[in-house]
Write a protein that holds these residues in place. Structure first.
Motif, mmCIF file in Angstrom:
data_model
loop_
_atom_site.group_PDB
_atom_site.id
_atom_site.type_symbol
_atom_site.label_atom_id
_atom_site.label_comp_id
_atom_site.label_asym_id
_atom_site.label_seq_id
_atom_site.Cartn_x
_atom_site.Cartn_y
_atom_site.Cartn_z
ATOM 1 N N LYS A 79 0.817 -1.224 0.000
ATOM 2 C CA LYS A 79 0.000 0.000 0.000
ATOM 3 C C LYS A 79 0.848 1.272 0.000
ATOM 4 O O LYS A 79 0.324 2.364 -0.136
ATOM 5 N N CYS A 109 -5.423 2.775 -3.007
ATOM 6 C CA CYS A 109 -5.561 3.903 -2.082
ATOM 7 C C CYS A 109 -4.628 3.709 -0.913
ATOM 8 O O CYS A 109 -4.347 2.586 -0.499
ATOM 9 N N GLY A 111 -5.216 4.619 2.121
ATOM 10 C CA GLY A 111 -5.929 4.448 3.388
ATOM 11 C C GLY A 111 -5.987 2.989 3.812
ATOM 12 O O GLY A 111 -5.697 2.079 3.025
ATOM 13 N N HIS A 112 -6.398 2.794 5.060
ATOM 14 C CA HIS A 112 -6.526 1.431 5.581
ATOM 15 C C HIS A 112 -7.914 1.220 6.183
ATOM 16 O O HIS A 112 -8.036 0.678 7.279
ATOM 17 N N CYS A 113 -8.930 1.667 5.476
ATOM 18 C CA CYS A 113 -10.282 1.468 5.991
ATOM 19 C C CYS A 113 -10.583 -0.029 5.973
ATOM 20 O O CYS A 113 -10.461 -0.669 4.919
ATOM 21 N N CYS A 116 -13.053 -1.240 3.276
ATOM 22 C CA CYS A 116 -12.936 -0.692 1.916
ATOM 23 C C CYS A 116 -13.238 -1.752 0.850
ATOM 24 O O CYS A 116 -12.704 -2.858 0.900
ATOM 25 N N LEU A 118 -12.206 -1.839 -2.038
ATOM 26 C CA LEU A 118 -11.033 -2.140 -2.883
ATOM 27 C C LEU A 118 -10.309 -3.396 -2.400
ATOM 28 O O LEU A 118 -9.558 -4.016 -3.146
ATOM 29 N N ASP A 162 -8.988 6.754 -4.158
ATOM 30 C CA ASP A 162 -9.393 8.054 -3.628
ATOM 31 C C ASP A 162 -8.494 9.068 -4.330
ATOM 32 O O ASP A 162 -7.324 9.227 -3.969
ATOM 33 N N LYS A 193 -12.002 10.805 1.358
ATOM 34 C CA LYS A 193 -11.882 10.820 2.819
ATOM 35 C C LYS A 193 -10.649 11.644 3.195
ATOM 36 O O LYS A 193 -10.134 11.533 4.300
ATOM 37 N N TYR A 194 -10.163 12.448 2.282
ATOM 38 C CA TYR A 194 -8.961 13.260 2.538
ATOM 39 C C TYR A 194 -9.310 14.744 2.485
ATOM 40 O O TYR A 194 -10.376 15.122 2.001
ATOM 41 N N THR A 228 -6.596 7.816 7.052
ATOM 42 C CA THR A 228 -7.383 8.818 6.317
ATOM 43 C C THR A 228 -7.400 10.113 7.133
ATOM 44 O O THR A 228 -6.975 10.135 8.277
HETATM 45 S S1 SF4 Z 1 -12.497 3.470 1.796
HETATM 46 FE FE1 SF4 Z 1 -11.704 5.140 0.525
HETATM 47 S S2 SF4 Z 1 -10.153 6.144 1.794
HETATM 48 FE FE2 SF4 Z 1 -10.558 4.146 2.723
HETATM 49 S S3 SF4 Z 1 -9.007 2.784 1.851
HETATM 50 FE FE3 SF4 Z 1 -10.826 2.620 0.559
HETATM 51 S S4 SF4 Z 1 -10.579 4.101 -1.101
HETATM 52 FE FE4 SF4 Z 1 -9.111 4.600 0.543
#
Ligand code: SF4
Length: 360
Positions: A79, A109, A111-113, A116, A118, A162, A193-194, A228
């Motif tokens: 990442k 992305c 981020g580490h949601c 997510c 993705l 993102d 989310k940024y 984020t």
């Molecule tokens: S939810 Fe959005 S900000 Fe969070 S990891 Fe996924 S693409 Fe990135």
């Protein structure tokens, strides 16, 4: 293309809140042809100015072995890896219902949601890819706009990444915004989310780009969205975007059922109302998306975030059949109804002129 030196988050941890820093990759790969384009050269100059390790690769598909002892470590390093390449497929994916097409400027992305999407759509390729041939991408978009006339064709720029999180490296979002400003029959939209909105504030956008911020109850952001921007930073950025004249919206997602959710979401809407400038409150839109997961997503999340407290118990969910075979687990009707009712009431109480586009 900015040339200032950006400090990696690890170096500033004790002094600066984590999300105020911009992404700096640890390793950058360039694919064949990338350096033939001005944007590829600009990114290389930025990479050198930052002193980042970089190398050539014959294809991103060959980047499979990331350093690290465990899968979790390898995922984290992946990442923080950037791949700079040329977009070959210029046939855009559909992006219903929010837009007609997904416009490709990058994937992945920083981020580490935990939740997510993705995680599953990018599977074993969680690194960040950016494309240097944005003129080709724009030419393809123009063809779609021409074909769609006299209807307006909408393009979503955040289907696979993102885009704001990598804008300081590519400048691609700004290019698209300015190009779309000239198109009577085109619209651009993206969600983030940024909070790094500065490059967008002075652009000529002609109100043809919708900017949406993804927000959530504070507990949810703090527990599940590492890497984020913080809530306050997103709201401050939303105010700037509204003052710059862009159409503004909020996506509350994923709406999550937890102990204290009523207070959490009430506070969220109240804080939004208190923090936004008056010009931001006019014509606001809200999109409401309850938490959902697939079985595949659940097993990926459990592997990548083994300590996550994200609740995914099938016996507490309702199964919703999916169009492409794989169904999702959403909240049962009673819980979904309670979430929808409370949040909608709060929105209309604090933002009487806003529109809720959907709850799903
Ligand atoms: S939810 Fe959005 S900000 Fe969070 S990891 Fe996924 S693409 Fe990135």
């Amino acid at each position: 293309m900015p040339t200032e030196k950006v400090v990696p988050s690890s170096a500033t941890k004790s002094r600066t809140p984590r999300a105020t820093v911009k992404f700096v990759p640890e390793l950058v790969y360039f694919e064949p042809g990338a350096l033939d384009y001005p944007k590829g050269k600009q990114i290389m100059a930025w990479v050198k100015a930052q002193g980042i390790e970089h190398q050539m690769t014959t294809s991103h598909n060959r980047i499979t072995n990331f350093p690290g002892e465990t899968e979790v470590e390898q995922y984290r390093i992946a990442k923080r890896t950037l791949v700079v390449g040329v977009r070959k497929t210029l046939k855009f994916d559909q992006s219903k219902p929010s837009a007609e097409y997904a416009i490709p400027i990058g994937t992945g992305c920083i981020g580490h949601c935990h939740y997510c999407y993705l995680q599953t759509t990018l599977g074993a390729k969680p690194y960040i890819r950016v494309y240097v041939n944005t003129d080709d991408v724009w030419s393809a978009a123009k063809r779609y706009i021409e074909e769609g006339k006299p209807e307006v064709t909408r393009f979503e720029a955040s289907c696979t990444s993102d885009p704001l999180s990598i804008e300081h490296i590519t400048g691609s979002l700004s290019e698209l915004i300015e190009k779309m400003a000239q198109e009577e029959f085109g619209r651009l939209r993206f969600v983030t989310k940024y909070h790094h909105v500065e490059p967008l504030l002075d652009l000529h956008h002609n109100r043809r780009t919708d900017v949406r911020f993804s927000v959530n109850a504070d507990d949810v952001i703090r527990q599940f969205e590492p890497g984020t921007s913080r809530f306050e930073e997103r709201i401050e950025a939303a105010g700037k975007i509204a003052r710059a004249g862009y159409p503004l919206g909020f996506i509350i997602a994923p709406i999550y059922w937890y102990n204290g959710w009523e207070e959490g979401y009430r506070t969220l809407i109240k804080r939004l109302a208190e923090s936004l400038p008056e010009e931001a409150k006019r014509d606001l839109t809200f999109e409401l998306i309850q938490h959902r997961y697939t079985k595949t997503a659940k097993s990926v999340i459990e592997k990548r975030y083994p300590k996550s407290k994200l609740e995914m118990k099938e016996e507490e969910r309702k199964y919703k059949w999916g169009r492409w075979g794989q169904g999702k687990y959403v909240y049962p009707d009673e819980k979904a109804g309670a979430l929808k009712t409370l949040i909608s009431e709060q929105i209309y109480e604090h933002f009487p002129t806003s529109r809720i586009l959907y709850f799903t």
